[in-house]
Scaffold this motif. Structure first.
Motif, mmCIF file in Angstrom:
data_model
loop_
_atom_site.group_PDB
_atom_site.id
_atom_site.type_symbol
_atom_site.label_atom_id
_atom_site.label_comp_id
_atom_site.label_asym_id
_atom_site.label_seq_id
_atom_site.Cartn_x
_atom_site.Cartn_y
_atom_site.Cartn_z
ATOM 1 N N ILE A 20 -9.977 -95.860 -39.304
ATOM 2 C CA ILE A 20 -9.581 -95.501 -40.668
ATOM 3 C C ILE A 20 -10.517 -94.451 -41.236
ATOM 4 O O ILE A 20 -10.091 -93.539 -41.934
ATOM 5 N N SER A 21 -11.802 -94.551 -40.880
ATOM 6 C CA SER A 21 -12.765 -93.622 -41.467
ATOM 7 C C SER A 21 -13.363 -92.635 -40.461
ATOM 8 O O SER A 21 -14.114 -91.750 -40.857
ATOM 9 N N ASP A 22 -13.052 -92.750 -39.176
ATOM 10 C CA ASP A 22 -13.664 -91.897 -38.159
ATOM 11 C C ASP A 22 -12.633 -90.953 -37.551
ATOM 12 O O ASP A 22 -11.789 -91.364 -36.756
ATOM 13 N N PRO A 23 -12.694 -89.656 -37.885
ATOM 14 C CA PRO A 23 -11.711 -88.690 -37.374
ATOM 15 C C PRO A 23 -11.719 -88.584 -35.843
ATOM 16 O O PRO A 23 -10.676 -88.359 -35.233
ATOM 17 N N LYS A 24 -12.872 -88.765 -35.228
ATOM 18 C CA LYS A 24 -12.963 -88.671 -33.761
ATOM 19 C C LYS A 24 -12.115 -89.772 -33.108
ATOM 20 O O LYS A 24 -11.360 -89.521 -32.172
ATOM 21 N N ILE A 25 -12.208 -90.976 -33.631
ATOM 22 C CA ILE A 25 -11.431 -92.094 -33.083
ATOM 23 C C ILE A 25 -9.951 -91.882 -33.395
ATOM 24 O O ILE A 25 -9.090 -92.186 -32.575
ATOM 25 N N GLN A 26 -9.639 -91.325 -34.553
ATOM 26 C CA GLN A 26 -8.243 -91.034 -34.893
ATOM 27 C C GLN A 26 -7.641 -90.076 -33.869
ATOM 28 O O GLN A 26 -6.515 -90.273 -33.404
ATOM 29 N N GLN A 27 -8.393 -89.049 -33.498
ATOM 30 C CA GLN A 27 -7.921 -88.087 -32.498
ATOM 31 C C GLN A 27 -7.723 -88.763 -31.144
ATOM 32 O O GLN A 27 -6.766 -88.473 -30.431
ATOM 33 N N GLU A 28 -8.630 -89.681 -30.799
ATOM 34 C CA GLU A 28 -8.512 -90.442 -29.545
ATOM 35 C C GLU A 28 -7.218 -91.246 -29.518
ATOM 36 O O GLU A 28 -6.485 -91.257 -28.525
ATOM 37 N N ILE A 29 -6.928 -91.901 -30.619
ATOM 38 C CA ILE A 29 -5.725 -92.734 -30.711
ATOM 39 C C ILE A 29 -4.474 -91.864 -30.604
ATOM 40 O O ILE A 29 -3.529 -92.203 -29.891
ATOM 41 N N VAL A 30 -4.477 -90.722 -31.282
ATOM 42 C CA VAL A 30 -3.332 -89.809 -31.218
ATOM 43 C C VAL A 30 -3.142 -89.307 -29.795
ATOM 44 O O VAL A 30 -2.027 -89.263 -29.272
ATOM 45 N N ARG A 31 -4.249 -88.940 -29.127
ATOM 46 C CA ARG A 31 -4.170 -88.462 -27.742
ATOM 47 C C ARG A 31 -3.594 -89.542 -26.830
ATOM 48 O O ARG A 31 -2.704 -89.276 -26.015
ATOM 49 N N ASP A 32 -4.071 -90.783 -26.981
ATOM 50 C CA ASP A 32 -3.573 -91.894 -26.162
ATOM 51 C C ASP A 32 -2.087 -92.146 -26.430
ATOM 52 O O ASP A 32 -1.318 -92.423 -25.509
ATOM 53 N N ALA A 33 -1.683 -92.037 -27.689
ATOM 54 C CA ALA A 33 -0.273 -92.252 -28.031
ATOM 55 C C ALA A 33 0.596 -91.160 -27.417
ATOM 56 O O ALA A 33 1.690 -91.432 -26.919
ATOM 57 N N LYS A 34 0.116 -89.918 -27.447
ATOM 58 C CA LYS A 34 0.878 -88.819 -26.842
ATOM 59 C C LYS A 34 1.042 -89.038 -25.348
ATOM 60 O O LYS A 34 2.125 -88.817 -24.795
ATOM 61 N N LYS A 35 -0.031 -89.489 -24.683
ATOM 62 C CA LYS A 35 0.054 -89.768 -23.243
ATOM 63 C C LYS A 35 1.093 -90.855 -22.978
ATOM 64 O O LYS A 35 1.884 -90.757 -22.053
ATOM 65 N N ALA A 36 1.078 -91.878 -23.798
ATOM 66 C CA ALA A 36 2.004 -92.996 -23.603
ATOM 67 C C ALA A 36 3.447 -92.551 -23.793
ATOM 68 O O ALA A 36 4.332 -92.956 -23.032
ATOM 69 N N THR A 37 3.682 -91.701 -24.786
ATOM 70 C CA THR A 37 5.061 -91.279 -25.038
ATOM 71 C C THR A 37 5.548 -90.274 -24.008
ATOM 72 O O THR A 37 6.745 -90.170 -23.772
#
Length: 102
Positions: free
Chosen positions: A54-71
């Motif tokens: 919620i507060s860490d942009p680096k982790i947000q980018q990680e989550i987005v990257r992982d979601a893109k890989k999954a999709t």
């Protein structure tokens, strides 16, 4: 009438007692299960990571990257074919309703 009420009450009581003991047994077994403990730990770790995101942009980018890989691994043709099949089913169902309600 009183006999039916009494029987219903007894069945309800017996059901509650059995449910309570079954819940106890399942809870104790799960608490002792290494697999369940690992699952609980992983779940806890994911929740903590989500809270940080919620507060860490680096982790947000990680989550987005992982979601893109999954999709990317999802076969889009499967969904297109399913959609076509559903449309054919829908048309056939409408036609059957028309026949039945003429």
């Amino acid at each position: 009438d009183n006999g039916v009420d009494f029987e219903f009450e007894m069945n309800a009581l017996i059901s509650k007692v059995i449910n309570h003991f079954a819940t106890e047994v399942v809870s104790k077994r799960l608490a002792k299960s290494k697999t369940f403990q690992m699952m609980a730990l992983k779940t806890h770790e994911h929740i903590e990571k989500s809270k940080k995101a919620i507060s860490d942009p680096k982790i947000q980018q990680e989550i987005v990257r992982d979601a893109k890989k999954a999709t990317q691994s999802v076969n889009i043709d499967y969904f297109r074919d399913s959609s076509k099949t559903f449309e054919r089913f829908k048309r056939a169902l409408k036609e059957e309703f028309r026949k039945d309600f003429k």
